[in-house]
Design a protein around this motif. Structure first.
Motif, PDB file in Angstrom:
ATOM      1  N   THR A 286     -20.386   2.780  21.746  1.00 32.43           N
ATOM      2  CA  THR A 286     -21.236   1.490  21.738  1.00 32.43           C
ATOM      3  C   THR A 286     -22.056   1.138  20.056  1.00 32.43           C
ATOM      4  OG1 THR A 286     -22.683   2.041  23.511  1.00 32.43           O
ATOM      5  CG2 THR A 286     -23.709   0.753  22.591  1.00 32.43           C
ATOM      6  N   HIS A 289     -18.810  -0.984  18.534  1.00 35.12           N
ATOM      7  CA  HIS A 289     -18.275  -1.570  18.392  1.00 35.12           C
ATOM      8  C   HIS A 289     -19.343  -2.644  19.024  1.00 35.12           C
ATOM      9  CE1 HIS A 289     -14.350  -1.198  19.527  1.00 35.12           C
ATOM     10  NE2 HIS A 289     -14.493  -0.006  19.740  1.00 35.12           N
ATOM     11  N   THR A 290     -20.501  -2.786  18.953  1.00 34.28           N
ATOM     12  CA  THR A 290     -21.604  -3.847  19.403  1.00 34.28           C
ATOM     13  C   THR A 290     -22.997  -3.418  18.173  1.00 34.28           C
ATOM     14  OG1 THR A 290     -23.250  -2.217  21.321  1.00 34.28           O
ATOM     15  CG2 THR A 290     -21.509  -2.904  21.833  1.00 34.28           C
ATOM     16  N   ASP A 291     -23.780  -4.348  18.404  1.00 31.13           N
ATOM     17  CA  ASP A 291     -24.475  -3.666  17.118  1.00 31.13           C
ATOM     18  C   ASP A 291     -25.888  -2.884  18.222  1.00 31.13           C
ATOM     19  OD1 ASP A 291     -23.837  -6.221  15.852  1.00 31.13           O
ATOM     20  OD2 ASP A 291     -25.126  -7.404  16.558  1.00 31.13           O
ATOM     21  N   ASN A 292     -26.241  -2.174  19.140  1.00 27.98           N
ATOM     22  CA  ASN A 292     -27.235  -1.524  19.027  1.00 27.98           C
ATOM     23  C   ASN A 292     -26.688   0.118  18.673  1.00 27.98           C
ATOM     24  OD1 ASN A 292     -28.244  -3.595  20.916  1.00 27.98           O
ATOM     25  ND2 ASN A 292     -26.483  -3.432  21.732  1.00 27.98           N
ATOM     26  N   ASP A 295     -26.025   1.950  24.960  1.00 27.20           N
ATOM     27  CA  ASP A 295     -26.148   1.112  26.221  1.00 27.20           C
ATOM     28  C   ASP A 295     -27.011   1.212  26.788  1.00 27.20           C
ATOM     29  OD1 ASP A 295     -24.430  -0.167  27.954  1.00 27.20           O
ATOM     30  OD2 ASP A 295     -23.064   0.618  28.768  1.00 27.20           O
ATOM     31  N   TRP A 300     -23.756  -2.352  29.330  1.00 25.10           N
ATOM     32  CA  TRP A 300     -22.492  -3.411  29.109  1.00 25.10           C
ATOM     33  C   TRP A 300     -21.674  -2.140  29.499  1.00 25.10           C
ATOM     34  CZ3 TRP A 300     -20.104  -0.251  24.465  1.00 25.10           C
ATOM     35  CH2 TRP A 300     -18.822  -1.254  23.756  1.00 25.10           C
ATOM     36  N   SER A 303     -20.225  -3.779  32.973  1.00 23.90           N
ATOM     37  CA  SER A 303     -19.273  -5.113  32.427  1.00 23.90           C
ATOM     38  C   SER A 303     -17.573  -4.740  32.650  1.00 23.90           C
ATOM     39  CB  SER A 303     -20.432  -6.026  31.232  1.00 23.90           C
ATOM     40  OG  SER A 303     -19.705  -5.910  29.835  1.00 23.90           O
ATOM     41  N   SER A 355     -10.861  -3.545  28.007  1.00 21.09           N
ATOM     42  CA  SER A 355     -11.610  -4.059  26.742  1.00 21.09           C
ATOM     43  C   SER A 355     -12.348  -3.538  26.024  1.00 21.09           C
ATOM     44  CB  SER A 355     -12.226  -5.409  27.099  1.00 21.09           C
ATOM     45  OG  SER A 355     -13.194  -4.875  28.332  1.00 21.09           O
ATOM     46  N   SER A 356     -13.435  -3.085  24.634  1.00 20.59           N
ATOM     47  CA  SER A 356     -13.942  -1.863  25.221  1.00 20.59           C
ATOM     48  C   SER A 356     -15.382  -2.037  25.604  1.00 20.59           C
ATOM     49  CB  SER A 356     -14.668  -2.501  23.073  1.00 20.59           C
ATOM     50  OG  SER A 356     -15.186  -3.512  23.263  1.00 20.59           O
ATOM     51  N   ALA A 357     -15.443  -2.276  26.735  1.00 19.79           N
ATOM     52  CA  ALA A 357     -16.142  -2.531  27.453  1.00 19.79           C
ATOM     53  C   ALA A 357     -16.137  -1.731  28.804  1.00 19.79           C
ATOM     54  CB  ALA A 357     -17.002  -4.013  28.219  1.00 19.79           C
ATOM     55  N   GLN A 360     -15.902   1.420  27.517  1.00 24.47           N
ATOM     56  CA  GLN A 360     -17.311   2.469  27.990  1.00 24.47           C
ATOM     57  C   GLN A 360     -17.460   2.468  29.582  1.00 24.47           C
ATOM     58  OE1 GLN A 360     -19.774   2.803  25.555  1.00 24.47           O
ATOM     59  NE2 GLN A 360     -21.635   3.218  26.655  1.00 24.47           N
TER      60      GLN A 360
END
Length: 463
Positions: A286, A289-292, A295, A300, A303, A355-357, A360
């Motif tokens: 997480t 690949h995200t700003d968090n 998750d 995420w 999704s 995808s990166s999701a 996850q």
């Protein structure tokens, strides 16, 4: 031959010093009462059990925990009743007995704080061999791995002391009212196959900054008698959550997932071991690949789509088929390992698009399926059973949904229904372990860790 009189003098002085150090009056006078010719105390241990340790049964303890996920430090103040007796008693009957007149444990205050960014960065690096080599040291910072270890031990202790003092202030509780702090420290290397485990913390600093005695270094005594040094919380789970009604499984979803199987009626031995990665990989992916940093709720992951061929590849890791007792950590499961696995997968599956999701979602399924596969080994369809989840992963709604899907014969809930919020279970566990140490009671379960006997865990740094 050693002079028996010198042995007696040595024991006399040792007990006297310990009594004085703990404020129990005139050590010389007290020890004369204990060791005169009319006493029944034949050894130092006998005398200690009848004096120092008995006063630690019922009182306030602080427990601290910063787990493999390194998302912050949790601290609690709790009080244990006499119902939470030694492990010999808890093996015979549950401390959650409905006839009990008072709760076995009262959670009085809680506090959690994120790590300072530089300390967290260093701790993560120290978890990997030579991981600090990537650092460009700032002024007055270390230049070698061993120096970084010393730096982090001190900084961790200073941070832990701040957390304790803030907790006490917010709870309006004096340090003098707390018998001890149970501080596990931060595991930076866990090598049970090599017979060692390293937890990073300087308990001396915590004792000095807080004025409270500190119990730390819980794992190595278990390893000295052949154990893995982990997991240690099953003994606490047994003491607090044991039940005579049904088989109860406690699933802790921290950085690593581990289970404790509490058999009905206590007829069988408690079983407990690590099942595989949990928040460790979920948070790392997480953050990459995200700003968090995590998750939230598993939204995420939900999704994305589970990549079944990748899941099968990840489940081929040899840890999953090892027999228990077993334990694991960042040494086996980390972001570098995941990226290597993805590279191997891409080379073998050039036409697969994801995808990166999706990754996850697959990592979430990896945690759910590896944990539930082990839990199902202990659950039968014709008996009531429950799975109670604690740790940060209990707040991941999607992960909880996937666990329930793989555990159709059990009800999956958080430990809230047992009276203790999932985020505080491990911190309370180390408060309990500190209490066990001061009482001279065993803290490990040999059937869980693989040790050849039960032992008193931890080192005590008196304030």
């Amino acid at each position: 031959m050693t002079n028996p009189a010198s042995i007696a003098d040595t024991e006399h002085n040792a007990i006297a010093d310990l009594l004085m150090n703990n404020g129990l009056g005139n050590g010389s006078d007290d020890i004369d009462d204990l060791t005169d010719d009319n006493s029944n105390y034949a050894t130092l241990t006998d005398a200690l059990e009848q004096t120092v340790f008995e006063s630690f049964d019922d009182g306030l303890y602080i427990g601290m925990m910063s787990g493999t996920s390194l998302d912050g430090m949790d601290a609690v103040i709790c009080q244990f009743s006499n119902d939470m007796a030694d492990k010999e008693t808890t093996n015979k009957e549950s401390v959650s007995n409905k006839d009990s007149t008072q709760p076995p444990m009262q959670l009085l205050a809680t506090y959690s704080q994120d790590f300072p960014s530089r300390l967290r960065e260093v701790l993560l690096a120290l978890c990997q061999p030579n991981g600090v080599n990537q650092f460009v040291p700032e002024a007055d910072e270390p230049t070698s791995e061993l120096d970084w270890f010393g730096w982090a031990s001190r900084e961790y202790a200073e941070f832990a002391s701040e957390v304790v003092n803030t907790l006490l202030q917010q709870a309006d509780i004096d340090a003098e009212s707390v018998l001890a702090i149970g501080c596990h420290g931060q595991t930076v290397r866990h090598r049970p196959q090599m017979g060692f485990s390293l937890q990073l913390v300087d308990a001396n600093i915590i004792a000095e900054r807080t004025g409270i005695s500190v119990v730390s270094d819980f794992r190595r005594r278990d390893m000295a008698v052949g154990g893995q040094g982990a997991p240690l919380v099953p003994a606490f789970h047994q003491a607090l959550f044991g039940t005579s009604d049904n088989t109860r499984v406690i699933l802790n979803l921290g950085g690593i997932a581990n289970i404790t199987v509490l058999p009905a009626d206590g007829k069988d031995q408690v079983v407990g071991y690590d099942t595989g990665p949990a928040n460790l990989l979920l948070d790392a992916w997480t953050a990459l690949h995200t700003d968090n940093s995590y998750d939230a709720g598993g939204a995420w992951a939900q999704s994305g789509k589970i990549i079944e061929p990748l899941l099968e590849q990840l489940l081929a890791h040899p840890f999953f088929t090892q027999p228990h007792p077993k334990s694991t950590g960042r040494e086996d499961f980390n972001l570098a390992w995941l990226q290597d696995e993805l590279q191997t997968f891409d080379q073998a599956s050039v036409y697969t698009r994801y995808s990166s999701a999706d990754i996850q979602a697959t990592l979430t399924e990896l945690t759910a399926i590896s944990a539930s596969a082990q839990i199902n080994n202990f659950i039968t369809t014709d008996k009531n059973s429950s799975v109670s989840v604690c740790g940060g992963g209990a707040l991941n709604d999607y992960l909880m949904t996937r666990l329930q899907a793989h555990l159709p014969h059990s009800t999956v809930m958080t430990t809230d229904h047992l009276g203790l919020a999932p985020t505080w279970v491990e911190a309370v566990a180390f408060a309990w372990l500190a209490r066990q140490t001061l009482m001279g009671e065993t803290g490990n379960l040999p059937a869980v860790t693989g040790a050849n006997k039960g032992v008193v865990l931890g080192q005590v740094c008196f304030a």
